[in-house]
Design a protein around this motif. Structure first.
Motif, short mmCIF file in Angstrom:
data_model
loop_
_atom_site.label_atom_id
_atom_site.label_comp_id
_atom_site.label_asym_id
_atom_site.label_seq_id
_atom_site.Cartn_x
_atom_site.Cartn_y
_atom_site.Cartn_z
N PHE A 182 6.31 4.00 1.19
CA PHE A 182 6.50 2.89 0.55
C PHE A 182 5.56 1.80 0.88
CE2 PHE A 182 10.87 4.84 1.01
CZ PHE A 182 11.29 4.96 -0.43
N GLY A 183 4.48 2.11 1.09
CA GLY A 183 3.58 0.89 1.63
C GLY A 183 2.76 0.57 0.62
N ASP A 184 1.72 -0.12 0.60
CA ASP A 184 0.96 -0.53 -0.57
C ASP A 184 -0.45 0.15 -0.64
OD1 ASP A 184 2.84 -2.57 -1.29
OD2 ASP A 184 1.99 -3.92 0.23
N GLY A 185 -0.75 0.69 0.49
CA GLY A 185 -1.89 1.46 0.17
C GLY A 185 -2.34 2.81 -0.54
N ILE A 186 -3.34 3.14 -0.70
CA ILE A 186 -3.72 4.40 -1.58
C ILE A 186 -3.10 5.52 -0.97
CG2 ILE A 186 -5.63 5.82 -2.61
CD1 ILE A 186 -7.46 3.42 -2.39
N ASP A 187 -2.99 5.84 0.12
CA ASP A 187 -2.37 6.94 0.54
C ASP A 187 -0.79 6.88 0.21
OD1 ASP A 187 -4.43 7.88 1.74
OD2 ASP A 187 -4.28 7.24 3.73
N SER A 188 -0.17 5.91 0.40
CA SER A 188 1.20 5.64 -0.01
C SER A 188 1.41 5.85 -1.53
CB SER A 188 1.50 4.10 0.39
OG SER A 188 1.74 4.00 1.82
N LYS A 189 0.58 5.26 -2.38
CA LYS A 189 0.62 5.56 -3.78
C LYS A 189 0.66 6.94 -4.19
CE LYS A 189 -0.79 0.85 -5.11
NZ LYS A 189 -1.95 -0.09 -5.80
N ALA A 190 -0.27 7.55 -3.34
CA ALA A 190 -0.49 9.10 -3.76
C ALA A 190 0.62 9.69 -3.45
CB ALA A 190 -1.74 9.56 -3.19
N SER A 191 1.45 9.42 -2.06
CA SER A 191 2.48 10.14 -1.67
C SER A 191 3.74 9.85 -2.48
CB SER A 191 3.06 9.46 -0.25
OG SER A 191 1.98 9.80 0.72
N ARG A 192 3.76 8.71 -3.28
CA ARG A 192 4.83 8.43 -3.91
C ARG A 192 4.77 9.16 -5.22
NH1 ARG A 192 4.52 3.12 -2.13
NH2 ARG A 192 3.16 2.52 -3.93
N VAL A 193 3.70 9.32 -5.55
CA VAL A 193 3.08 10.06 -6.91
C VAL A 193 3.66 11.67 -6.65
CG1 VAL A 193 1.38 11.15 -8.40
CG2 VAL A 193 1.48 9.07 -7.97
N LEU A 194 3.17 12.16 -5.48
CA LEU A 194 3.63 13.51 -4.97
C LEU A 194 5.13 13.89 -4.99
CD1 LEU A 194 2.72 16.54 -4.22
CD2 LEU A 194 2.70 15.48 -1.94
#
Length: 262
Positions: A80-92
């Motif tokens: 749930f963070g704001d970083g690129i890795d977090s956004k990629a995790s949410r998409v997955l």
């Protein structure tokens, strides 16, 4: 287009996808069987089942209380963070949710649950065809109960199983796991599946086992009340995940299932 902008755009589109069917009547269930997932889970080759049930009385019982993701839990911060890795995790995670609950190749079954017996019938008394006891992961988002069997192989690479079922909701009404069990036979370590599967002897055991949302144990009586209202006739016990008796049940289930799967 830069990579992070493409990820932002993909996440925005997934967020816009409607999740709850407004026409889904109270106590209707929808079962999706994902056959591509089932191919990788040997005991579920008939398709991995996910379940949705529209509940009644959620607002009356919980009075608007929600469980926010646990900011002290590393996997939740990653998700749930704001970083690129977090956004990629949410998409997955949302992609997995869509495949499980709305996959275009899924086999779909619908119907209505009228009482506790019909829930047990839908879930085959919570027992796999091998005789093993199934533990279900669940989340309640608004008035929809999402749940599916919990497996060591399934979603092992996901940062949060509960987030997959909630579609990355930042808040849920509640989450945890549940299973049906004949407590006396289980604790006695009796391995006769006919006894364990006797429907009238089964107890629905519900816990708040969810690292992602870390649900308040003080709300467990409300969870029991909600399940009793929607599935009348069930014997229900609720436990904090750290309760020694609950841990005893989980250990006994693991031992029982090892015998069934050996």
């Amino acid at each position: 287009m830069p990579l992070f902008k493409r990820r932002d755009e993909r996440e925005r589109k997934i967020n816009m996808t409607p999740e709850v069917y407004v026409d889904m009547p109270v106590n209707q269930y929808i079962v999706n069987k994902n056959h591509s997932t089932g191919l990788f889970v040997s005991e579920l080759i008939d398709g991995y089942p996910t379940y949705r049930v529209r509940l009644s009385h959620v607002d009356d019982i919980f009075e608007g209380k929600k469980q926010h993701w646990d900011e002290s839990y590393p996997n939740a911060r990653l998700l749930f963070g704001d970083g690129i890795d977090s956004k990629a995790s949410r998409v997955l995670v949302r992609t997995h949710h869509a495949a499980l609950y709305n996959g275009i190749t899924n086999t779909v079954e619908t119907g209505h649950i009228t009482d506790g017996d019909s829930l047990k019938t839908l879930l085959h008394n919570g027992v796999h065809k091998s005789g093993a006891i199934i533990i279900f992961t669940f989340v309640i988002v608004d008035d929809i109960l999402y749940f599916a069997p919990t497996g060591d192989e399934f979603l092992k690479d996901m940062v949060s199983k509960h987030a997959v079922h909630s579609n990355c909701a930042e808040e849920v009404t509640y989450s945890g796991d549940f299973f049906f069990v004949d407590i006396e036979k289980l604790i006695g370590h009796e391995t006769n599946s006919e006894n364990v599967n006797e429907s009238e002897r089964l107890t629905l055991v519900i816990s708040n086992s969810s690292g992602t949302y870390k649900p308040d144990k003080e709300l467990l009586p409300k969870v029991r009340e909600l399940f009793q209202m929607n599935f009348p006739g069930l014997n229900i016990e609720v436990f904090d995940h750290s309760d020694p008796l609950f841990q005893k049940y989980k250990t006994a289930i693991r031992e029982f299932n090892l015998l069934k799967n050996s």
